[in-house]
Design an enzyme around this catalytic site. Sequence first.
Site, PDB file in Angstrom:
ATOM      1  N   LYS A 189       0.831  -1.220   0.000  1.00  0.00           N
ATOM      2  CA  LYS A 189       0.000   0.000   0.000  1.00  0.00           C
ATOM      3  C   LYS A 189       0.859   1.261   0.000  1.00  0.00           C
ATOM      4  O   LYS A 189       0.420   2.321  -0.451  1.00  0.00           O
ATOM      5  CB  LYS A 189      -1.014  -0.016   1.152  1.00  0.00           C
ATOM      6  N   THR A 246      -3.370   5.843   3.781  1.00  0.00           N
ATOM      7  CA  THR A 246      -2.120   6.290   3.167  1.00  0.00           C
ATOM      8  C   THR A 246      -2.370   7.182   1.956  1.00  0.00           C
ATOM      9  O   THR A 246      -1.640   8.144   1.727  1.00  0.00           O
ATOM     10  CB  THR A 246      -1.272   5.056   2.778  1.00  0.00           C
TER      11      THR A 246
HETATM   12  P1  13P Z   1       2.115   6.850   5.563  1.00  0.00           P
HETATM   13  O1  13P Z   1       2.905   7.732   6.460  1.00  0.00           O
HETATM   14  O2  13P Z   1       2.677   6.756   4.199  1.00  0.00           O
HETATM   15  O3  13P Z   1       0.668   7.257   5.488  1.00  0.00           O
HETATM   16  O4  13P Z   1       2.157   5.398   6.194  1.00  0.00           O
HETATM   17  C1  13P Z   1       1.759   5.270   7.545  1.00  0.00           C
HETATM   18  C2  13P Z   1       0.919   4.091   7.758  1.00  0.00           C
HETATM   19  O5  13P Z   1       1.294   2.998   7.402  1.00  0.00           O
HETATM   20  C3  13P Z   1      -0.382   4.307   8.394  1.00  0.00           C
HETATM   21  O6  13P Z   1      -1.087   3.132   8.601  1.00  0.00           O
END
Ligand code: 13P
Length: 327
Positions: A189, A246
């Site tokens: 993701k 995300t």
């Molecule tokens: P990001 O900082 O890219 O949003 O990833 C954080 C995350 O894995 C939240 O579940």
Amino acid sequence: MTTFAVLGSGGWGTAVAVLLAQNPAHRVRLWSAHPDHAAVLRATRENTRLLPGVRIPDSLQITSDPAEAVASADCWVTAIPTTYLRATLGRFSALRADDAPVVSLTKGLEVTTFRRPSEIIGELLKTENVAVLSGPSHAEEVARGMPTSLVVAADGALAPWVQQRFGTDRFRVYTNGDLVGVELAGALKNVIGIAAGICDGLGFGDNAKAALLTRGLVEMTRFGVAHGAEPATFHGLAGTGDLITTCFSPHGRNRRVGYRLGRGEPLDDVLAGPQVAEGVLTSRSVFERTSRSGIDAPIMTAVYEVLHNGKSPRSAVQDLMTRSQKH
Ligand code: 13P
């Protein structure tokens, strides 16, 4: 009393340590790789850069000494970026007195070896007692007590053990037996999160974002299934759930990398900085796999090409939109 050693004092490690320390039946130690950072956290009881305004309770012990961190711990929690995981755990491997369970919070894939974080942990700490905790969970929200739901994946009795000890009325933990799927979903993701940022940075709209998430999830699922995961896992919290967080959050590290690239900032400037956007290296691991195995993953390939092959975001989008029609 259950004693936890949380290894890694980034935003997520600190937030989980604070969460665990709320339970008076827990003793929690937070280990920082950097003695200076440990000293500042001890003195100020605040992670000012990553979790400003969140008080670290006095009961939470902070150390940069590996032996002190894990002494008689009933559970190890690893919150270390994939790229540092192997070297960091090397400092702990001689300290395994018994087979305390290890809960991995890392969402990535090791470049060149394609190892998942739980595999690196198993290898370095010589254990099979590893659980993966994943799902939509921005650290600053968890640390502020905002409702959050996650999934823990592990074999046998370990998943309910973690569920019971980590869960609170603000932090709901589901169990799942598909460790490979949960871990791959959490890693993949991040790559789609970078694509979502590019999409926003280029000024595209809701249609593009919806298509990206939907087709991105198809790619994540296809890739996961080819590696032994259950398709349903990708529709749960570790997949769809974390993908939404995300791809939409203005604070997300991966989305922000993509956003700045989409705005035309040079790659070196975008990647400079202390916070690790796991999707940057994961895109390389995924590309190495898909190019060898023939798994169809055009969006993740496009992210790789933008990040590691100098392709412009605009031509990556053009190529995606005009590639030969698939069903
Ligand atoms: P990001 O900082 O890219 O949003 O990833 C954080 C995350 O894995 C939240 O579940």
